[in-house]
Design an enzyme around this catalytic site. Structure first.
Site, PDB file in Angstrom:
ATOM      1  N   ASP A 284       0.871  -1.183   0.000  1.00  9.59           N
ATOM      2  CA  ASP A 284       0.000   0.000   0.000  1.00  9.59           C
ATOM      3  C   ASP A 284       0.904   1.229   0.000  1.00  9.59           C
ATOM      4  O   ASP A 284       2.119   1.126   0.152  1.00  9.59           O
ATOM      5  CB  ASP A 284      -0.851  -0.066   1.289  1.00  9.59           C
TER       6      ASP A 284
ATOM      7  N   GLU B 261       2.611   4.876  -4.055  1.00  9.41           N
ATOM      8  CA  GLU B 261       2.568   5.801  -5.211  1.00  9.41           C
ATOM      9  C   GLU B 261       3.885   6.556  -5.373  1.00  9.41           C
ATOM     10  O   GLU B 261       4.221   6.846  -6.536  1.00  9.41           O
ATOM     11  CB  GLU B 261       1.393   6.779  -5.039  1.00  9.41           C
TER      12      GLU B 261
ATOM     13  N   ASP C  40      -9.125   3.446  -2.355  1.00  6.12           N
ATOM     14  CA  ASP C  40     -10.141   3.871  -1.387  1.00  6.12           C
ATOM     15  C   ASP C  40     -11.422   4.375  -2.042  1.00  6.12           C
ATOM     16  O   ASP C  40     -11.684   5.579  -2.095  1.00  6.12           O
ATOM     17  CB  ASP C  40      -9.558   4.947  -0.471  1.00  6.12           C
TER      18      ASP C  40
HETATM   19  O1  MIG Z   1      -3.659   5.996   4.810  1.00  8.56           O
HETATM   20  O2  MIG Z   1      -3.599   0.822   5.813  1.00  8.56           O
HETATM   21  O3  MIG Z   1      -6.010   2.049   0.475  1.00  8.56           O
HETATM   22  O4  MIG Z   1      -6.998  -0.110   1.925  1.00  8.56           O
HETATM   23  O5  MIG Z   1      -6.873   0.053   4.727  1.00  8.56           O
HETATM   24  C1  MIG Z   1      -4.487   4.902   4.556  1.00  8.56           C
HETATM   25  C2  MIG Z   1      -4.753   1.572   5.965  1.00  8.56           C
HETATM   26  C3  MIG Z   1      -3.663   3.665   4.336  1.00  8.56           C
HETATM   27  C4  MIG Z   1      -4.966   2.927   2.454  1.00  8.56           C
HETATM   28  C5  MIG Z   1      -5.486   1.710   1.743  1.00  8.56           C
HETATM   29  C6  MIG Z   1      -6.514   1.035   2.592  1.00  8.56           C
HETATM   30  C7  MIG Z   1      -5.905   0.667   3.925  1.00  8.56           C
HETATM   31  C8  MIG Z   1      -5.375   1.918   4.608  1.00  8.56           C
HETATM   32  N1  MIG Z   1      -4.393   2.578   3.735  1.00  8.56           N
END
Ligand code: MIG
Length: 812
Positions: A397, A400, A472
């Site tokens: 995650d 980017e 999200d």
């Molecule tokens: O700042 O890890 O898209 O699926 O649950 C949010 C917490 C960070 C974004 C992800 C989401 C995840 C969440 N993350």
């Protein structure tokens, strides 16, 4: 005041006129007034074109490309005005004065041509290629981009962006795949602009003159694809940029996520609930709260004191666990990952050598430079902290990369495999290389088992390493449908294993929305329910009994269809055909499929037509493309090229099966990794046309399939109801020893023969009342009379051995 005369602007710098032409090995080199050009016949149907201003060198390296150019037979014809490059599958024509490009298919039909005035040109470092809009031209693809299936009239930016609760028309979001397919006059062609800087694509946006692709910086480096259909263009594009390898079978099951399950007993409880409630599930997730102070490669000592035992308990119950791994490494002396990375100088830094720090979950953090091989290995080795516990799935995650405040300074530097690059050049590949590192690390640590990697960011080629989810989203009907289009669009650009957060991440789903979403999600390649921290529970049982029943039904249905789905994944691994197929693949030039009412429809694998519809609508508009379509639940036949308004309710998702196709099913199990289905493979034959589909099986967990340990055969059929099962290849023994062959047809059957070589015998024709899933309509007696189960009365079937020899089933 200086007035620039119309037509004599000196801002836009063109390539200019032709000067010379040379061949060096398989490259053709053209010099023009202001630029150098390389033309590389890449395969019979692909041309690569590189254009750089004089004085700028061609850069060498691409992360996207998986294959070297093929040996291509090309005939070159030069005249005073032009040069033509003709291959077996395409023709490229270079006009000399000024330098312009036109592209034709094998039949000599024009596919794409430069805008006559602008062609390729520069504004400062920004480079753009302008293509004339063709009559009726449509554009599809570009991957994870919001908006309509037909992108005409829109423009898009590729710049990987963390966008919490993005609106359904937001752009850019998380992942960039600068590849699109243009369609017009019954023809199609592909364009891949392989430039990792921020790029902009316009498809006749705010003008009616041209489409263009543009990069802030770097080289004009693009590939043109010709092909007889969209399928062959996808095949070429995925040949060039790579395909996924077979994912672990367990990852095709239902996956339950939550931000976040903790402590241990919450995880164990969720697992127990699935089993107690008889709802199939193969995966539970750990989101950021499992870590100690959000430090990657650690476990929170109180919340998860004994992760090994928890993992063992889960596996015992038929669950795998996927854990989140964020790239930001907390800047904390004494934290092993930071100290080690710092000592080895593996973090992204400023030009003066100072480590770059941004704020993310753990606070101030350093970022591993995944564009360096050593860093990728290092990250992979650190994954031991989770694989030692028994974890086989990795959710990456924030890659980017994301940081609070969003904007990373553009001057920070990346290794870019030794070529070097700023943030501007490297951002779009950061997540992709993190996926590569995680996949390769996992593969090494799991010693022959298939890792599962799920990523949010990526670039062309990411499909080789990871599945993708759409970040999200919001709990709303329009997001549910937008998710379907995002997944279908990714499928057009090489990413087959994709999905969305079922139920919506931000916000709270209504019971009706959740019911509809989970039934559609069962027909998404990657199938996971997830929701935001501090929101209501959103497991399938959290919305009342009725929704629980619906969820169970559709999840079970997916598990029943697993042999079919696994074969569809195989097709994807083999030739890049996506699992979720926009109708633009098979019905490209049928204008109806682009209509707002129908653009969300898609084929799940080669046979099943899914018609997503909002949860609040009592009616759905459905379009049947060419052919005939069986109602999945009732077998009622519908004629193709017709529009229908049908009644819908939350229990029955509109699903149809193509006449002239086949489905493979197994008995229901609740865990793919633990339970073995009954040894009878159900083959559902839907009469009415030609097809060819490859049945595929392997052990579902190792790479032994690379050593012939698979079981596969091509099954074909024709209009005369002769179904040929080809000889099995591979050394794997099928899980199934019998085939129960169901006949879906509205013709009367008097005889079914099994034919093997010269030998043929009549099979006993049986009938049974067949039900795909349990009815749930009897739940709500106050509002409606208990409905009858949707049953196929007297569905005919025959049974025979699952022989590895070639044989035919002949129905008359
Ligand atoms: O700042 O890890 O898209 O699926 O649950 C949010 C917490 C960070 C974004 C992800 C989401 C995840 C969440 N993350």
């Amino acid at each position: 005041m200086k007035i620039v005369k119309k037509g004599s602007s000196n801002f836009n710098q063109p390539v200019g006129n032709f000067q010379s032409f040379n061949q060096v090995a398989n490259h053709f080199i053209i010099e023009a007034e202001n630029a150098n050009i390389q033309i590389i016949p890449y395969s019979d149907s692909i041309f690569r074109i590189r254009i750089a201003l004089k004085g700028q060198s061609f850069t060498g390296f691409s992360y996207a490309i998986a294959e070297e150019p093929m040996q291509v037979e090309v005939s070159v014809t030069e005249t005073t005005d032009s040069i033509t490059f003709q291959t077996k599958g395409a023709q490229l024509l270079v006009s000399k004065n000024p330098f312009r490009i036109s592209f034709f298919n094998a039949q000599g039909t024009l596919l794409s041509e430069d805008d006559q005035a602008f062609g390729t040109s520069w504004l400062g470092n920004e480079v753009t290629t302008y293509k004339k809009l063709q009559e009726g031209e449509r554009f599809i693809g570009l991957g994870e981009k919001t908006g309509d299936l037909d992108r005409r009239g829109q423009s898009y930016v590729n710049w990987n962006t963390d966008y919490f609760a993005y609106p359904v028309d937001a752009d850019p979001i998380y992942l960039s795949t600068p590849f699109y397919i243009g369609l017009h006059n019954e023809t199609q062609y592909g364009v891949f602009f392989d430039n990792t800087h921020k790029t902009t694509f316009s498809f006749g946006c705010s003008n009616n003159r041209f489409s263009y692709f543009q990069a802030e910086d770097g080289e004009m480096n693009y590939y043109l694809f010709a092909g007889n259909n969209v399928k062959s263009i996808i095949e070429s594009f995925t040949w060039l940029t790579g395909r996924m390898s077979m994912p672990p079978l367990w990852s095709l099951g239902f996956q339950q996520c939550r931000y976040s399950y903790y402590p241990t007993f919450e995880v164990i409880n969720a697992a127990k609930m699935f089993r107690d409630k008889d709802i199939p599930c193969d995966v539970l997730y750990l989101d950021i709260h499992y870590m100690d102070a959000y430090k990657v490669f650690t476990w929170h000592p109180e919340r998860f004191p004994d992760p090994k035992k928890m993992m063992a308990d889960l596996k015992e119950d038929g669950f795998n666990m996927v854990v989140i791994l964020d790239p930001g490494i907390k800047k904390e002396v004494g934290y092993h990952a930071y100290d080690d990375g710092k000592a080895k100088d593996l973090f992204v830094s400023y030009p003066d050598g100072e480590e770059y720090n941004g704020q993310v979950w753990p606070g101030w953090s350093a970022f591993p430079d995944f564009t360096h091989e050593e860093v990728r290995k290092w990250w992979g080795d650190h994954m031991k902290a989770v694989t030692d516990v028994g974890v086989e799935g990795f959710w990456i995650d924030m890659n980017e990369p994301a940081a609070w405040g969003q904007h990373l300074p553009d001057l920070i530097e990346f290794a870019y495999e030794g070529e070097g690059g700023t943030h501007k050049k490297s951002r779009n590949v950061y997540g992709y290389q993190m996926a590569r590192s995680t996949f390769e690390g996992g593969k090494k640590l799991l010693k022959g088992k298939r890792p599962f990697v799920l990523t949010r960011a990526g670039y062309c080629g990411v499909q080789r390493y990871a599945a993708v989810w759409t970040g999200d989203n919001i709990s709303a009907d329009d997001h549910m449908l937008a998710g379907v289009r995002l997944v279908n669009s990714m499928g057009l650009t090489g990413i087959s294993n994709a999905g969305y957060d079922v139920g919506g991440f931000a916000g709270e789903a209504t019971p009706d929305l959740f019911a509809r979403w989970i039934s559609i999600g069962a027909f998404s390649p990657f199938f996971r329910s997830h929701s935001m921290v501090n929101s209501r529970d959103s497991e399938p049982w959290s919305f009342g009994e009725e929704v629980e029943d619906i969820s169970r039904n559709y999840i079970k249905l997916r598990y029943r269809l697993m042999p079919y789905l696994y074969s569809a994944f195989y097709e994807s691994a083999k030739n890049g055909m996506p699992v979720a197929r926009s109708l633009a693949i098979d019905y490209t030039h049928d204008a109806k499929i682009y209509h707002g009412d129908y653009q969300n429809q898609y084929l799940f694998g080669p046979s099943i037509l899914v018609c997503p519809v909002e949860s609040y609508k009592p009616f759905a508009k459905v379009y049947f493309p060419k052919g005939k379509w069986f109602n999945f639940f009732t077998d009622q036949l519908n004629e193709g090229e017709s529009e229908h308004i049908i009644e819908v309710n939350k229990e029955v998702l509109p699903l149809y099966v193509k006449a002239g196709s086949v489905l493979f099913c197994q008995s229901a199990v609740n865990s793919l990794q633990k339970e073995t289905p009954k040894p009878t493979l159900e083959v559902h034959y839907y009469a009415g046309g030609d097809f060819s589909f490859e049945y595929y099986e392997d052990d579902g967990q190792t790479y032994e399939y690379e050593n012939q340990k698979f079981f596969k055969r091509i099954i074909t059929s024709n209009q005369n109801n002769e179904i040929d099962f080809g000889k099995v290849s591979g050394d794997f023994t099928s899980k199934f020893n019998k085939i129960r062959f169901y006949l879906h047809t509205n013709e009367k059957i008097s005889n079914v023969k099994l034919k093997q070589d010269e030998f043929s015998k009549d099979l006993t024709l049986n009938h049974e009342n067949y039900r795909w899933i349990n009815p749930v309509s009897d739940f709500d007696p106050y509002h409606k009379p208990p409905a009858k189960p949707i049953e196929l009365n007297n569905l005919p079937y025959v049974e025979f051995d699952h022989s590895t020899f070639a044989f035919s089933v002949i129905v008359s």
